[in-house]
Design an enzyme around this catalytic site. Structure first.
Site, PDB file in Angstrom:
ATOM      1  N   GLY A  92      35.919  30.126  -2.188  1.00  0.00           N
ATOM      2  CA  GLY A  92      34.648  29.425  -2.082  1.00  0.00           C
ATOM      3  C   GLY A  92      33.725  30.119  -1.099  1.00  0.00           C
ATOM      4  O   GLY A  92      34.048  31.162  -0.520  1.00  0.00           O
ATOM      5  N   GLY A  95      27.939  27.773   4.188  1.00  0.00           N
ATOM      6  CA  GLY A  95      26.656  28.084   4.777  1.00  0.00           C
ATOM      7  C   GLY A  95      26.605  29.419   5.482  1.00  0.00           C
ATOM      8  O   GLY A  95      25.605  30.123   5.416  1.00  0.00           O
ATOM      9  N   PHE A  96      27.708  29.803   6.132  1.00  0.00           N
ATOM     10  CA  PHE A  96      27.678  31.017   6.930  1.00  0.00           C
ATOM     11  C   PHE A  96      28.646  32.081   6.465  1.00  0.00           C
ATOM     12  O   PHE A  96      28.806  33.097   7.121  1.00  0.00           O
ATOM     13  CB  PHE A  96      27.959  30.702   8.408  1.00  0.00           C
ATOM     14  CG  PHE A  96      26.749  30.201   9.135  1.00  0.00           C
ATOM     15  CD1 PHE A  96      25.556  30.885   9.070  1.00  0.00           C
ATOM     16  CD2 PHE A  96      26.820  29.046   9.902  1.00  0.00           C
ATOM     17  CE1 PHE A  96      24.437  30.442   9.745  1.00  0.00           C
ATOM     18  CE2 PHE A  96      25.716  28.587  10.580  1.00  0.00           C
ATOM     19  CZ  PHE A  96      24.508  29.288  10.505  1.00  0.00           C
ATOM     20  N   GLY A  97      29.325  31.865   5.341  1.00  0.00           N
ATOM     21  CA  GLY A  97      30.251  32.910   4.946  1.00  0.00           C
ATOM     22  C   GLY A  97      31.097  32.572   3.744  1.00  0.00           C
ATOM     23  O   GLY A  97      31.022  31.484   3.176  1.00  0.00           O
ATOM     24  N   THR A  98      31.927  33.552   3.381  1.00  0.00           N
ATOM     25  CA  THR A  98      32.830  33.435   2.247  1.00  0.00           C
ATOM     26  C   THR A  98      34.197  32.974   2.733  1.00  0.00           C
ATOM     27  O   THR A  98      34.663  33.385   3.795  1.00  0.00           O
ATOM     28  CB  THR A  98      32.961  34.800   1.548  1.00  0.00           C
ATOM     29  OG1 THR A  98      31.657  35.261   1.178  1.00  0.00           O
ATOM     30  CG2 THR A  98      33.826  34.701   0.308  1.00  0.00           C
ATOM     31  N   ASP A 209      26.031  19.277   8.937  1.00  0.00           N
ATOM     32  CA  ASP A 209      26.147  19.544   7.500  1.00  0.00           C
ATOM     33  C   ASP A 209      27.255  18.717   6.877  1.00  0.00           C
ATOM     34  O   ASP A 209      28.129  19.237   6.174  1.00  0.00           O
ATOM     35  CB  ASP A 209      26.387  21.035   7.261  1.00  0.00           C
ATOM     36  CG  ASP A 209      26.073  21.455   5.817  1.00  0.00           C
ATOM     37  OD1 ASP A 209      25.377  20.697   5.121  1.00  0.00           O
ATOM     38  OD2 ASP A 209      26.536  22.528   5.392  1.00  0.00           O
TER      39      ASP A 209
END
Length: 372
Positions: A92, A95-98, A209
């Site tokens: 997946g 917001g800030f990365g994989t 979030d």
């Protein structure tokens, strides 16, 4: 008959003062020893959660930091596994990365988040913030187990939860819909985790979030709040003004959208939207009401004004209790009040869920559970 001379009152006075002074000093020493012992005990308890191990691999120029005690693997094995992650391991993105799935040689599994946005020269500040986040431990939060800085990237290591996210179960896995009790348990556990961040962490943490894809589930459907990449630590009420709004459209409080100022009450709003998502089975921006210019909050208010309660609940959800439903809807309405000052705190939300909705008596889980 011989009569001994009487001691002067002056002598007796100083004798009493001396005795009292000696007793006072002894008492101070005893209390000091007890205080030191108490502090040592607290520090030992704290170290169970904040213990860190920092290692630097000179060959690969990698730095590895682990939290919550050491990961039971050699640093070389961890770094080797991290460096070998590729597209096949992706599970997946956030917001800030994989996010990757990392499987160790003994089949132990972890989730690894590769941070996309790196800024040169701020590693020490970044790592200090991570040390604070790494000290947080609660049954309804995803544990941050470690951090690795490679020459080309930064990687966060988390516990891996095989059941995936609430978003997956609500909207993707249509073969096994969540029943009513499952949804109530997920709501309650998520409230516990968020209340812990707001009220028991020091400094307090605003998530920024809260959404269904950031609620992960274990094999017993116990929820854990994930993704602290967007969380900002709050030192005081004026320390969290930002110029960029972080979060996901549909979950964001109106005042946060307008000002970019994240507070606990903006998290409460997002949690209220999450409650409505659990009840309706619809995403906050579902096309069925988004095309009318509404989000899930506006759509819900419209249905309630029209007394269409039967149209509110997810048709796939079984065993819905009408009384409990009304209680949950009332809590969601209070959480999503347009006036932030009118919204309850997360401790109040948790208390409402436990005392007014879940059962006549507060759950045994109400204690912070920070030792689990």
């Amino acid at each position: 008959m011989f009569v001994p001379p009487k001691k002067s009152s002056h002598y007796i006075k100083w004798l009493v003062i001396g005795a009292m002074s000696t007793m006072g000093i002894a008492l101070v020493i005893i209390l000091s020893l007890l205080w030191v012992r108490l502090l040592s005990k607290k520090e030992r308890a704290a170290r169970r959660y904040t213990e860190m191990k920092k290692q630097v691999d000179s060959e690969s120029r990698a730095k590895l930091i682990t939290f919550h005690g050491d990961l039971p693997y050699a640093s070389s094995e961890i770094i080797e596994k991290l460096e070998s992650l590729d597209a096949e391991d992706v599970v997946g993105s956030g917001g800030f990365g994989t996010v990757y799935r990392m499987v160790m040689n003994d089949c132990g599994t972890f989730a690894v988040k590769r941070i996309d946005r790196t800024r040169e020269g701020c590693d020490q500040v970044f790592e200090r913030e991570l040390e604070i986040l790494g000290s947080i431990k609660h049954i309804n939060l995803v544990n941050l187990r470690g951090y690795c800085r490679l020459p080309s990237s930064r990687l966060l290591i988390y516990d891996y939860l095989a059941m995936g996210s609430l978003d997956d179960l609500l909207h993707e896995n249509t073969q096994q819909p969540l029943n009513w009790n499952d949804r109530l348990n997920i709501a309650l556990g998520s409230a516990r985790g968020l209340a812990y961040l707001h009220h028991e962490c020091c400094p307090k943490v605003v998530h920024r979030d809260i959404k269904s894809s950031n609620i992960l589930l274990d094999e017993n459907l116990e929820p854990r709040i994930s993704d602290f990449g967007l969380a900002r630590l709050l030192v005081d009420e004026e320390a969290h003004v930002t110029t960029v709004v972080a979060g996901t459209f549909g979950y964001l409080a109106p005042e946060y959208l307008q000002s970019g100022r994240a507070t606990e009450k903006s998290d409460v709003y997002s949690f209220g939207v999450l409650l409505l998502e659990l009840i309706t089975g619809k995403r906050p921006t579902d096309p069925s009401f988004a095309k009318r210019g509404l989000n899930v909050v506006g759509w819900m208010n419209t249905l309630l004004r029209e007394n269409r309660l039967d149209d509110v609940v997810d048709k796939r959800c079984t065993n819905v209790d009408a009384g409990t439903l009304e209680g949950i809807l009332d809590i969601a309405a209070r959480c999503t009040d347009g006036n932030a000052e009118e919204r309850p705190s997360m401790n109040e939300v948790l208390q409402l869920l436990e005392q007014e909705v879940m059962s006549p008596c507060p759950s045994e889980f109400y204690e912070s559970q920070s030792d689990r």
